[in-house]
Motif scaffolding. Structure first.
Motif, PDB file in Angstrom:
ATOM      1  N   ALA A   1       8.841  77.681  -5.358  1.00  0.00           N
ATOM      2  CA  ALA A   1       7.828  76.915  -4.626  1.00  0.00           C
ATOM      3  C   ALA A   1       6.649  77.801  -4.255  1.00  0.00           C
ATOM      4  O   ALA A   1       5.493  77.377  -4.336  1.00  0.00           O
ATOM      5  CB  ALA A   1       8.452  76.304  -3.366  1.00  0.00           C
ATOM      6  N   ALA A   2       6.914  79.035  -3.861  1.00  0.00           N
ATOM      7  CA  ALA A   2       5.850  79.949  -3.468  1.00  0.00           C
ATOM      8  C   ALA A   2       4.936  80.301  -4.627  1.00  0.00           C
ATOM      9  O   ALA A   2       3.733  80.509  -4.449  1.00  0.00           O
ATOM     10  CB  ALA A   2       6.465  81.225  -2.885  1.00  0.00           C
TER      11      ALA A   2
ATOM     12  N   GLU B   1      10.220  80.736   6.968  1.00  0.00           N
ATOM     13  CA  GLU B   1       9.448  80.192   5.862  1.00  0.00           C
ATOM     14  C   GLU B   1      10.272  79.094   5.178  1.00  0.00           C
ATOM     15  O   GLU B   1      11.474  79.229   4.992  1.00  0.00           O
ATOM     16  CB  GLU B   1       9.118  81.277   4.824  1.00  0.00           C
ATOM     17  CG  GLU B   1       8.343  82.461   5.361  1.00  0.00           C
ATOM     18  CD  GLU B   1       9.234  83.631   5.714  1.00  0.00           C
ATOM     19  OE1 GLU B   1       8.756  84.768   5.698  1.00  0.00           O
ATOM     20  OE2 GLU B   1      10.434  83.370   6.020  1.00  0.00           O
ATOM     21  N   SER B   2       9.605  78.022   4.823  1.00  0.00           N
ATOM     22  CA  SER B   2      10.258  76.924   4.109  1.00  0.00           C
ATOM     23  C   SER B   2       9.643  76.782   2.730  1.00  0.00           C
ATOM     24  O   SER B   2       8.534  77.272   2.469  1.00  0.00           O
ATOM     25  CB  SER B   2      10.094  75.607   4.883  1.00  0.00           C
ATOM     26  OG  SER B   2       8.728  75.197   4.894  1.00  0.00           O
ATOM     27  N   ALA B   3      10.343  76.107   1.847  1.00  0.00           N
ATOM     28  CA  ALA B   3       9.786  75.843   0.525  1.00  0.00           C
ATOM     29  C   ALA B   3       8.488  75.054   0.657  1.00  0.00           C
ATOM     30  O   ALA B   3       7.520  75.281  -0.080  1.00  0.00           O
ATOM     31  CB  ALA B   3      10.798  75.077  -0.322  1.00  0.00           C
TER      32      ALA B   3
ATOM     33  N   ASP C   1      19.233  73.173  -2.053  1.00  0.00           N
ATOM     34  CA  ASP C   1      18.911  72.699  -0.704  1.00  0.00           C
ATOM     35  C   ASP C   1      17.457  73.013  -0.353  1.00  0.00           C
ATOM     36  O   ASP C   1      17.103  74.183  -0.172  1.00  0.00           O
ATOM     37  CB  ASP C   1      19.843  73.359   0.306  1.00  0.00           C
ATOM     38  CG  ASP C   1      19.719  72.768   1.696  1.00  0.00           C
ATOM     39  OD1 ASP C   1      18.782  71.969   1.923  1.00  0.00           O
ATOM     40  OD2 ASP C   1      20.557  73.098   2.557  1.00  0.00           O
ATOM     41  N   PRO C   2      16.593  71.992  -0.228  1.00  0.00           N
ATOM     42  CA  PRO C   2      15.179  72.226   0.087  1.00  0.00           C
ATOM     43  C   PRO C   2      14.930  72.443   1.581  1.00  0.00           C
ATOM     44  O   PRO C   2      13.797  72.708   1.980  1.00  0.00           O
ATOM     45  CB  PRO C   2      14.506  70.943  -0.390  1.00  0.00           C
ATOM     46  CG  PRO C   2      15.537  69.885  -0.166  1.00  0.00           C
ATOM     47  CD  PRO C   2      16.871  70.553  -0.440  1.00  0.00           C
ATOM     48  N   HIS C   3      15.979  72.335   2.402  1.00  0.00           N
ATOM     49  CA  HIS C   3      15.828  72.451   3.851  1.00  0.00           C
ATOM     50  C   HIS C   3      16.061  73.878   4.360  1.00  0.00           C
ATOM     51  O   HIS C   3      15.823  74.157   5.536  1.00  0.00           O
ATOM     52  CB  HIS C   3      16.806  71.513   4.560  1.00  0.00           C
ATOM     53  CG  HIS C   3      16.690  70.088   4.125  1.00  0.00           C
ATOM     54  ND1 HIS C   3      15.738  69.224   4.626  1.00  0.00           N
ATOM     55  CD2 HIS C   3      17.395  69.373   3.212  1.00  0.00           C
ATOM     56  CE1 HIS C   3      15.866  68.040   4.060  1.00  0.00           C
ATOM     57  NE2 HIS C   3      16.869  68.106   3.198  1.00  0.00           N
TER      58      HIS C   3
END
Length: 248
Positions: free
Chosen positions: A115-116, A141-143, A132-134
């Protein structure tokens, strides 16, 4: 290339060990990569009221990292995700499914790295495997925040479809919307606002998304925010929820 220092005095680093990287070209400003929706001049990194996490690699900061094909077999699953090496990544995950959500030393999973870096095909593949996108990294930091930082609106949309927290904050109070505004990513900001991103949340510096857009002179993003506020005003003030449908 471990231990080498650039002309700017910045140590070169990669998603994993330094020895895995072969070429690093330094840039002072972020560059627009494939998938990014930057439309105006780039803002210098770590300048202004909202700073990027220090865990980001040279490529995330806008520096190009290239890896020779001969070294691909030695890269970690995180590096393969970051570099967009789908076929090699598939081989890794077919051999060991536990790698799917495994964090590295920074807490970054393969999905966070993909994602980054705007690697949308990697993101699609990992999500199809039920990555897991959570998950949040060590500095929260999150996706979604990483994709928003790069302006990857298509990836942002994919993650929002997975019901991730659109207002999640990181180590300095930055939300996905704040990072999209800071990076001057117009389309990304539009997508986040359309999905209900909170305009009132502030970074630790006290800046709201509108404050940040004004402070950085990002006029297109500012107009996007203004139009969204006007839309909310019309919906909640001019057209109250209890007003008969035929009068709207």
């Amino acid at each position: 290339m471990a231990g080498q220092i650039t002309e700017d005095g910045i140590p070169m680093e990669g998603p994993g060990t330094d020895d895995d990287m072969t070429t690093v070209i330094m840039h002072l400003y972020p560059i627009t990569q494939s998938g990014s929706d930057t439309e105006e001049d780039a803002t210098p990194l770590n300048v202004g009221p909202l700073k990027y996490s220090t865990t980001l690699t040279n490529r995330q900061r806008g520096n190009m990292v290239s890896v020779l094909p001969a070294t691909l077999d030695s890269l970690s699953v995180h590096q393969l995700a970051a570099q967009g090496e789908l076929s090699h990544l598939k081989e890794y995950l077919q051999k060991d499914e536990t790698l799917l959500n495994r964090p590295d030393e920074r807490g970054f999973t393969p999905l966070l790295w993909a994602a980054a870096f705007g690697e949308i095909e990697i993101v699609r593949y990992l999500l199809d495997l039920e990555a897991d996108p959570h998950i949040l990294a060590k500095e929260r930091e999150s996706a979604l925040s990483l994709a928003s930082t790069g302006g990857y609106s298509d990836i942002v949309t994919l993650l929002l479809e997975k019901k991730v927290d659109i207002n999640s904050y990181d180590w300095n109070g930055g939300t996905p919307l704040l990072y999209a505004v800071r990076g001057n990513h117009v389309k990304c900001a539009e997508v986040l606002l359309e999905h209900g991103a909170d305009l009132t949340l502030e970074a630790d510096s006290g800046y709201t998304p509108m404050d940040l857009a004004v402070a950085l002179g990002h006029k297109k993003v500012q107009r996007v925010i203004e139009n969204h506020i006007l839309k909310l005003f019309k919906k909640k003030v001019l057209w109250p929820e209890d007003e008969p449908e035929h009068q709207k």
